[in-house]
Scaffold this motif. Structure first.
Motif, short mmCIF file in Angstrom:
data_model
loop_
_atom_site.label_atom_id
_atom_site.label_comp_id
_atom_site.label_asym_id
_atom_site.label_seq_id
_atom_site.Cartn_x
_atom_site.Cartn_y
_atom_site.Cartn_z
N SER B 244 0.83 -1.20 0.00
CA SER B 244 0.00 0.00 0.00
C SER B 244 0.87 1.26 0.00
CB SER B 244 -0.92 -0.05 1.22
OG SER B 244 -1.21 1.20 1.72
N ILE B 438 -3.75 -2.53 -5.07
CA ILE B 438 -4.94 -2.35 -4.22
C ILE B 438 -5.91 -1.40 -4.92
CG2 ILE B 438 -5.75 -1.60 -1.94
CD1 ILE B 438 -2.57 -2.17 -1.26
N SER B 454 -5.99 2.70 -8.67
CA SER B 454 -5.36 1.67 -7.84
C SER B 454 -3.86 1.93 -7.83
CB SER B 454 -5.63 0.28 -8.41
OG SER B 454 -4.80 0.04 -9.53
#
Lengths: 428, 467
Positions: B244, B438, B454
């Motif tokens: 992330s 993600i 994303s």
């Protein structure tokens, strides 16, 4: 639109309903430096419908969008789907607001007085008249003028309409120095077109970009040097206190303060906070007389001399908390000014943070901080522009010692002190 | 399934293009219809709403030989057709004074292309009842973990996008879906609150739900752990970024700077670094709606340009940027399928899609073992671009301290990464062997123009200033 109301009124499987209709017209210009790249116009409509379905002592609701193309059959089909959904989205029963006597004042904006095509030319002129430096320039500018017609109707007799106007100018001021360039960002927002205001705001951001070009990394600074925040970050900081007193926070048991608590902690060494929310403040473009539930908004005093006095917010959560007349989402925070001028604040060493890349203020933990793209550091002898540093602290530990300026500022959803003096933040 | 509404307006859009072609050298119409739901079950209330991405309307783009003009409107039909044509001509007209200075756009290319694209959701759309039951179990599971969890929420976001793009030579339609399931927990101890969240983001209800359901206890425990977090002692540290945060660096620290409308405006430092070293030789970075399957995967962009996989950095060398059609015209380059609008009501800009670093050969365990004193940085909070000056502002929800190659159990929160982008990218010394992208983010341009994006990549080892 009458087609929608007719369908809603005919449905026996709906206990209540509300409709929000927003029609927006805009005129927009997009510049690359001083050259026009794109012009745009819009005429768009959004229709949001909420239906309420009562089952025993519970009330389910579902919110959906109706589009202008939909005929009666399509609207009925959409309602069927959402009545079904609402039966599973059950919450304790709550009323929706009933008809209230309200006189909506006509917008005071001067944008209503002339054709947008004429006004936008004047806005463009004001912007580019200020863009007259040899080394500084606006690398991109976007100008938007909006007329927004809002109508709120519900099954309890509310049917109110109002028209609002606003303008936005997104500017990217840049400055060349040596072979390098720096830039900043500024969104100028206004309710009325005042040429001098726009001119001076553009000039100010260009001057700030000049300062950023001169800025040096802040390396040697004594920890404990006071921080001065200004403008948007001051509004953001006061919103921390106001949002804790919303009905929603209390109902969800994530509020920090109860009514009667001192929101600034036990030991107030700085200015005592007096904070209210109001539906309208001149030039605060977030002003509105009615919230999206149709609640007629009034002034609410939330904090007096640091003591929490009232809550406000979403009608439903207010109803759940037993409020007789939930006050609704009153939009503009107004804070009483302090006694200390910025000149007095700047008599001892400080770091004044002028542009953050985005100041963080966690509503629960109280963490406050972020990377500062432009600040001014005064070491007791001279002030220099500085960049490339971060500040951090915790508002829970700082809230009792805040000093508010006697100068005031009006932002879209805030009016009050323009500067805040904070001691005890970390600088790195 | 492709929008029956857009289908019903297809011929009218073609008629609109052919009507306007008589007066303009290039005309296109983009129609967008986005449907879907957001179902939210929290400790306080249950709510069913349309998805926040919802929209239905059209935007016409015109070239007048000098600049570009656009008009956005909500509906077109046989009854209002003439009025729409009149509005387009009147409202996009522009005075001579405003055209005194203008950019040189040149001629928009318009290759022949007729195609319909479709990507259906992998499994059956659950009923509202099924969705609420499943979300309620997640919410209840978070509460059941500890009395200290005072608020819990579970949210299903499902959206289905249909679009048509019509110009003289192009006739394109597309339809695609995406699903997010999100869980959130708020833990309280005294007057100390901390929150945690988790997300499942796939083109599948089952995969999205399962990810969040399988990790209910982890999400609740994280909120409890964060109650005892402290602020980090500011300084320069060795860091390991989980995917992330890797994605946050790819997106905020570097990605915005290679959006080529920034080149046009002289806003991007990266335009001076093409074919130069900007990162460690271990770094390879991609962006593209066709680069992977995630939330920003479409078939053609809002300019009618087909989706691509753009290799931006290879072996640490900046190869190229990404571009919308109008910026490419001004730069004399080829658009990369990155022209995106917040909605039909807004202008198209160059925007990122799925942005990520590529994996290499290192094992995460070896990366952690290699740290003398540093932090594993986790979970994106937010970030802000600075394309001209390449300053970093990336905020991580938390970091886990590592000493002598082992986690100490200490958690710091939040953690602000700052510094100079090339310094960070050149400090990358290890890259793990798997990537995760993600698909649950939203990205603004400046402080507006929100689109779904994303980002992600592998774990990275680097060195950075934390505060």
């Amino acid at each position: 639109m009458e087609r929608l109301f007719k369908v809603l009124r005919s449905r026996k499987d709906i206990s209540d309903w509300k409709v929000n209709i927003v029609k927006t017209s805009s005129e927009e210009l997009f510049y690359v430096q001083k050259k026009l790249e794109t012009n745009r116009a819009t005429d768009v409509e959004d229709i949001s419908v909420t239906i309420y379905v009562d089952i025993d002592k519970n009330r389910g609701s579902s919110t959906f969008t109706i589009y202008p193309y939909m005929d009666e059959e399509e609207i009925n089909k959409k309602i069927d789907e959402n009545v079904f959904a609402a039966k599973f989205a059950l919450n304790p029963f709550f009323e929706i607001p009933s008809k209230q006597d309200v006189e909506i004042e006509e917008s005071k904006s001067n944008l209503k007085d002339r054709d947008f095509k004429d006004i936008i030319k004047d806005v463009k002129e004001a912007v580019f008249e200020a863009d007259n430096y040899e080394d500084g320039y606006l690398s991109a500018t976007e100008i938007f003028l909006y007329k927004i017609d809002t109508r709120i109707v519900n099954s309890k007799g509310i049917d109110v309409s109002y028209t609002s106007y606003k303008g936005n100018i997104e500017t990217i001021p840049s400055w060349r120095k040596g072979g390098e360039e720096v830039e900043l960002y500024k969104m100028i927002e206004f309710e009325s077109f005042i040429k001098e205001d726009i001119y001076s705001q553009v000039k100010e951001v260009l001057d700030l970009s000049h300062a950023r070009s001169e800025a040096v990394p802040l390396k040697e600074v004594k920890q404990g040097t006071k921080i001065i925040l200004e403008n948007e970050e001051v509004g953001q900081l006061f919103n921390f206190f106001a949002s804790d007193l919303t009905y929603g926070r209390k109902f969800q048991r994530v509020n920090l303060n109860e009514i009667g608590d001192c929101v600034q902690g036990e030991n107030i060494t700085g200015d005592k906070l007096n904070l209210k929310v109001v539906p309208y403040y001149e030039n605060a473009i977030g002003s509105r007389a009615i919230d999206s539930d149709g609640v007629v908004l009034k002034e609410v005093s939330l904090i007096e001399d640091g003591i929490a006095k009232n809550r406000y917010g979403d009608y439903r959560f207010g109803y759940y908390l037993g409020e007789k007349n939930p006050k609704g989402m009153v939009p503009v925070i107004v804070v009483s000014k302090g006694n200390k001028s910025i000149r007095e604040m700047e008599k001892e060493p400080y770091v004044r943070c002028v542009r953050f890349s985005g100041m963080q203020l966690d509503p629960f933990s109280g963490f406050i901080g972020g990377e500062v793209r432009l600040g001014f550091y005064y070491d007791g002898e001279k002030e220099i522009p500085v960049t490339g540093f971060s500040i951090s602290g915790n508002i829970h530990q700082l809230k009792g010692s805040l000093i508010y300026s006697s100068e005031e500022v009006t932002l879209p959803r805030y009016h009050g002190p323009k500067y805040i003096e904070i001691k005890g933040m970390k600088i790195m | 399934m492709y929008s029956s509404y857009l289908k019903s307006r297809h011929d009218l859009c073609k008629k609109l293009v052919s009507t306007l072609e008589k007066d303009y050298e290039y005309v296109s119409v983009l129609g967008k219809h986005v449907t879907g739901s957001q179902i939210r079950v929290t400790s306080a209330a249950t709510a069913v709403n349309d998805t926040a991405e919802k929209q239905c309307g059209f935007v016409v783009k015109l070239f007048n030989g000098k600049t570009c003009a656009e008009y956005s409107f909500s509906d077109i039909n046989e009854d209002n057709f003439d009025e729409i044509v009149k509005n387009i001509k009147e409202k996009t007209s522009i005075s001579k004074e405003l055209l005194d200075e203008h950019v040189n756009l040149g001629k928009m290319s318009d290759e022949k292309l007729v195609k319909d694209f479709q990507r259906e959701v992998e499994d059956k759309v659950p009923s509202v009842q099924e969705a609420i039951e499943r979300l309620t179990k997640i919410k209840d599971g978070l509460h059941a973990y500890s009395d200290k969890i005072v608020q819990a929420a579970a949210i299903l976001i499902y959206y289905e996008t249909s679009a048509l793009f019509i110009s003289k030579n192009k006739d394109l339609t597309q339809n695609y879906t995406w699903i997010n399931v999100i869980s959130m927990a708020v833990a309280k101890e005294g007057n100390n609150f901390k929150s945690s969240r988790n997300v499942g983001a796939y083109n599948s209800f089952e995969k999205s739900f399962k990810k969040v359901e399988d990790e209910i206890n982890d999400t609740a425990q994280l909120a409890l752990d964060l109650l005892h977090s402290t602020l980090i002692e500011p300084g320069v540290y060795d860091i390991i970024t989980e995917p992330s945060i890797t994605g946050l660096i790819a997106h905020e620290a570097f990605g915005h700077g290679v959006e080529m409308d920034m080149f046009v405006k002289n806003r991007a430092k990266s335009m001076h670094y093409l074919n130069k070293e900007v990162a460690s030789p271990l770094v390879e970075m991609h962006d593209g709606a066709a680069a992977t399957l995630s939330s920003a995967s479409y078939f053609f962009d809002d300019d009618g340009v087909l989706a691509q996989d753009t290799l931006i950095i290879k072996d640490g060398i900046l190869l190229r940027g990404i571009s919308d059609a109008v910026s490419a015209l001004q730069l004399g380059s080829v658009p990369t399928g990155n022209g995106r609008r917040e909605s039909y009501k807004r202008k198209a800009y160059t925007r990122m899609t799925n942005t990520f670093f590529s994996p290499k050969a290192d094992k995460v365990e070896d990366m952690i073992k290699s740290i003398k004193h540093g932090y594993l940085l986790c979970q994106t909070s937010n970030g802000m671009e600075d394309p001209k000056n390449w300053n970093i502002q990336c905020v991580c929800e938390y970091g886990r301290e590592i000493k002598d190659g082992k986690f100490t159990g200490k958690i710091v929160s939040p953690v602000v990464m700052s510094g100079y982008v090339p310094d960070l990218l050149k400090s990358i010394s290890m890259v793990s062997d798997e990537k995760v992208v993600i698909g649950s983010g939203h990205c603004g341009k400046g402080y507006k123009e929100w689109v779904t994006v994303s980002d992600g990549g592998p774990y990275l080892k680097a060195r950075c200033k934390l505060g």
